[in-house]
Each structure stands twice: as structure tokens, then as C-alpha cells.
Design a protein around this motif. Structure first.
Motif, mmCIF file in Angstrom:
data_model
loop_
_atom_site.group_PDB
_atom_site.id
_atom_site.type_symbol
_atom_site.label_atom_id
_atom_site.label_comp_id
_atom_site.label_asym_id
_atom_site.label_seq_id
_atom_site.Cartn_x
_atom_site.Cartn_y
_atom_site.Cartn_z
ATOM 1 N N GLY A 82 12.924 -34.815 29.602
ATOM 2 C CA GLY A 82 11.748 -33.963 29.555
ATOM 3 C C GLY A 82 10.442 -34.703 29.559
ATOM 4 N N GLY A 83 10.448 -35.983 29.195
ATOM 5 C CA GLY A 83 9.228 -36.754 29.189
ATOM 6 C C GLY A 83 8.281 -36.431 28.056
ATOM 7 N N VAL A 84 8.729 -35.692 27.056
ATOM 8 C CA VAL A 84 7.880 -35.384 25.908
ATOM 9 C C VAL A 84 7.991 -36.525 24.903
ATOM 10 C CG1 VAL A 84 7.424 -33.768 24.017
ATOM 11 C CG2 VAL A 84 8.172 -32.905 26.233
ATOM 12 N N VAL A 85 6.832 -36.995 24.429
ATOM 13 C CA VAL A 85 6.777 -38.117 23.500
ATOM 14 C C VAL A 85 6.080 -37.659 22.221
ATOM 15 C CG1 VAL A 85 5.831 -40.435 23.106
ATOM 16 C CG2 VAL A 85 6.654 -39.773 25.385
ATOM 17 N N PHE A 86 6.706 -37.937 21.092
ATOM 18 C CA PHE A 86 6.119 -37.669 19.786
ATOM 19 C C PHE A 86 5.887 -39.015 19.110
ATOM 20 C CE2 PHE A 86 8.728 -34.047 20.830
ATOM 21 C CZ PHE A 86 7.935 -32.963 20.485
ATOM 22 N N THR A 87 4.691 -39.246 18.598
ATOM 23 C CA THR A 87 4.472 -40.491 17.866
ATOM 24 C C THR A 87 4.490 -40.216 16.371
ATOM 25 O OG1 THR A 87 2.055 -40.370 17.686
ATOM 26 C CG2 THR A 87 2.972 -41.372 19.699
ATOM 27 N N ALA A 88 4.872 -41.232 15.632
ATOM 28 C CA ALA A 88 4.661 -41.195 14.187
ATOM 29 C C ALA A 88 3.158 -41.303 13.970
ATOM 30 C CB ALA A 88 5.365 -42.383 13.530
ATOM 31 N N GLY A 89 2.709 -41.008 12.795
ATOM 32 C CA GLY A 89 1.300 -41.220 12.505
ATOM 33 C C GLY A 89 0.980 -42.697 12.645
ATOM 34 N N ALA A 90 0.063 -43.023 13.542
ATOM 35 C CA ALA A 90 -0.364 -44.414 13.702
ATOM 36 C C ALA A 90 -1.213 -44.781 12.493
ATOM 37 C CB ALA A 90 -1.149 -44.591 14.992
ATOM 38 N N CYS A 91 -0.869 -45.889 11.866
ATOM 39 C CA CYS A 91 -1.527 -46.334 10.640
ATOM 40 C C CYS A 91 -2.366 -47.573 10.932
ATOM 41 C CB CYS A 91 -0.484 -46.670 9.579
ATOM 42 S SG CYS A 91 0.525 -45.260 9.109
ATOM 43 N N PRO A 92 -3.308 -47.892 10.065
ATOM 44 C CA PRO A 92 -4.136 -49.081 10.268
ATOM 45 C C PRO A 92 -3.455 -50.345 9.770
ATOM 46 C CG PRO A 92 -4.927 -47.904 8.353
ATOM 47 C CD PRO A 92 -3.811 -47.080 8.940
ATOM 48 N N MET B 168 -6.185 -46.445 16.437
ATOM 49 C CA MET B 168 -6.137 -46.097 17.855
ATOM 50 C C MET B 168 -5.490 -47.210 18.681
ATOM 51 S SD MET B 168 -6.977 -43.030 17.938
ATOM 52 C CE MET B 168 -7.006 -42.824 19.723
ATOM 53 N N ASP B 169 -5.740 -48.464 18.336
ATOM 54 C CA ASP B 169 -5.041 -49.569 19.003
ATOM 55 C C ASP B 169 -3.531 -49.417 18.819
ATOM 56 O OD1 ASP B 169 -7.465 -50.701 19.769
ATOM 57 O OD2 ASP B 169 -7.435 -52.231 18.181
ATOM 58 N N ASN B 170 -3.113 -49.079 17.598
ATOM 59 C CA ASN B 170 -1.688 -48.929 17.305
ATOM 60 C C ASN B 170 -1.103 -47.695 17.986
ATOM 61 O OD1 ASN B 170 -1.741 -51.274 15.811
ATOM 62 N ND2 ASN B 170 -1.917 -50.241 13.851
ATOM 63 N N GLU C 33 -4.108 -40.815 28.329
ATOM 64 C CA GLU C 33 -4.326 -39.699 29.246
ATOM 65 C C GLU C 33 -3.146 -38.745 29.304
ATOM 66 O OE1 GLU C 33 -4.711 -42.937 29.988
ATOM 67 O OE2 GLU C 33 -6.882 -43.094 30.221
ATOM 68 N N ASP C 34 -1.997 -39.148 28.758
ATOM 69 C CA ASP C 34 -0.810 -38.301 28.719
ATOM 70 C C ASP C 34 -0.732 -37.460 27.441
ATOM 71 O OD1 ASP C 34 0.124 -39.395 31.168
ATOM 72 O OD2 ASP C 34 0.934 -41.115 30.071
ATOM 73 N N VAL C 35 -1.635 -37.695 26.504
ATOM 74 C CA VAL C 35 -1.591 -37.002 25.212
ATOM 75 C C VAL C 35 -1.985 -35.539 25.387
ATOM 76 C CG1 VAL C 35 -2.649 -36.865 22.913
ATOM 77 C CG2 VAL C 35 -1.934 -39.080 23.853
ATOM 78 N N ALA C 36 -1.151 -34.660 24.837
ATOM 79 C CA ALA C 36 -1.394 -33.217 24.892
ATOM 80 C C ALA C 36 -2.043 -32.702 23.614
ATOM 81 C CB ALA C 36 -0.081 -32.471 25.138
ATOM 82 N N LYS C 37 -1.831 -33.404 22.486
ATOM 83 C CA LYS C 37 -2.386 -32.968 21.205
ATOM 84 C C LYS C 37 -2.350 -34.109 20.206
ATOM 85 C CE LYS C 37 -1.949 -29.809 17.328
ATOM 86 N NZ LYS C 37 -2.716 -30.707 16.479
ATOM 87 N N THR C 38 -3.366 -34.169 19.345
ATOM 88 C CA THR C 38 -3.364 -35.129 18.238
ATOM 89 C C THR C 38 -3.645 -34.414 16.932
ATOM 90 O OG1 THR C 38 -5.733 -35.628 18.403
ATOM 91 C CG2 THR C 38 -4.239 -37.031 19.668
ATOM 92 N N GLU D 204 -1.530 -38.939 14.671
ATOM 93 C CA GLU D 204 -0.260 -38.717 15.378
ATOM 94 C C GLU D 204 -0.547 -37.974 16.669
ATOM 95 O OE1 GLU D 204 2.245 -36.484 12.719
ATOM 96 O OE2 GLU D 204 1.160 -34.645 13.069
ATOM 97 N N ALA D 205 0.366 -38.132 17.645
ATOM 98 C CA ALA D 205 0.130 -37.536 18.957
ATOM 99 C C ALA D 205 1.422 -36.997 19.559
ATOM 100 C CB ALA D 205 -0.469 -38.575 19.903
ATOM 101 N N VAL D 206 1.242 -36.027 20.440
ATOM 102 C CA VAL D 206 2.301 -35.522 21.295
ATOM 103 C C VAL D 206 1.813 -35.762 22.727
ATOM 104 C CG1 VAL D 206 3.633 -33.517 22.021
ATOM 105 C CG2 VAL D 206 2.971 -33.761 19.621
ATOM 106 N N ALA D 207 2.663 -36.390 23.536
ATOM 107 C CA ALA D 207 2.280 -36.708 24.911
ATOM 108 C C ALA D 207 3.388 -36.274 25.866
ATOM 109 C CB ALA D 207 2.028 -38.208 25.063
#
Length: 130
Positions: free
Chosen positions: A26-36, A57-59, A72-77, A125-128
Motif C-alpha cells: 500500500g505504500g503507507v508509512v507511519f513514523t514513530a514520534g521523531a524525538c530530539p 525534523m532532521d530525525n 513531500e510524501d507526508v499526508a499528516k503530522t 509523528e507523521a503518516v506518509a
């Protein structure tokens, strides 16, 4: 396996979870919360909301890359800021928006009382879809 858990050497191994997950087919990507977290797993810069937002944001970019995705692939944060001050929310948000540039995907900005690591102020965190 329908879910592929992704880890990357570009990010600290301090977190006890995968930094991203891709749904096969499906190409759906879920990230964990990116931490500093820096490369050594330390929170930084302590006390600096905007500085932590830049590292977050770098992480996030690195986590997305491990799944073959880009900002550019992110659908929601969802942006979390440990604060009770609107100024801190705005400081984190300005960094996040600047990094995303013209790609203004839907987002939720939340003030929370506490985040997972000591001295942590920002998490995203993001969904892409890649």
C-alpha cells in the motif's frame, strides 16, 4: 508480513522501537514520534524549543527516508510540545512549517505536560504515502 518495521543506522538506537513502519503493497508509512535525539542518543539542545524542533525534523526526514519516503510524501503530522506557553508552541511550529516549505499537509499542534525523555520538549509523528 503486511507490516514492515524499519530501523536505520542514521538514528540513535536508544529508542526501543522502530522509527517507521511501511504497509506492504500500500505504500503507507507511519513514523514513530521523531524525538530530539542526537547520534549518541542524547536529548539536545536542552531548553531550546526551536533547536529541538530542528533536530526532530532532521530525525523525521531520516525515518521517512528509511521507508523510501520524503517530506513531500507526508499526508499528516502531529506536533507535540511539552509546554504551557503558546510562545513555545509557535516556536516549534515555525520550525516545522519552515522545513516542510510549500508542502503544507494537515497537522495537529498540541501542548502536552510531558514527553518521554528527560528534557525533551518537542516530538513530531507523521503518516506518509510513498
Amino acid at each position: 508480513m503486511p507490516v514492515e518495521l524499519l530501523r536505520t543506522e542514521a538514528l540513535s538506537d536508544r529508542a526501543p522501537y522502530a522509527y517507521a513502519a511501511r504497509i506492504s503493497g500500500g505504500g503507507v508509512v507511519f513514523t514513530a514520534g521523531a524525538c530530539p535525539l542526537d547520534a549518541e542518543g542524547r536529548i539536545g539542545p536542552v531548553g531550546d524549543v526551536a533547536g529541538q524542533a530542528r533536530l526532530v525534523m532532521d530525525n523525521l526526514v531520516a525515518a521517512l527516508a528509511s521507508a523510501g519516503a520524503r517530506l513531500e510524501d507526508v499526508a499528516k503530522t502531529t506536533v507535540y510540545v511539552a509546554t504551557d506557553r503558546r510562545e513555545d508552541l509557535l516556536a516549534a511550529w515555525e520550525v516545522v512549517r519552515a522545513v516542510f516549505g510549500e508542502h503544507d499537509a494537515p497537522s495537529t499542534l498540541l501542548a502536552v505536560p510531558l514527553l518521554g525523555y528527560e528534557d525533551q520538549l518537542v516530538e513530531v509523528e507523521a503518516v506518509a504515502v510513498s
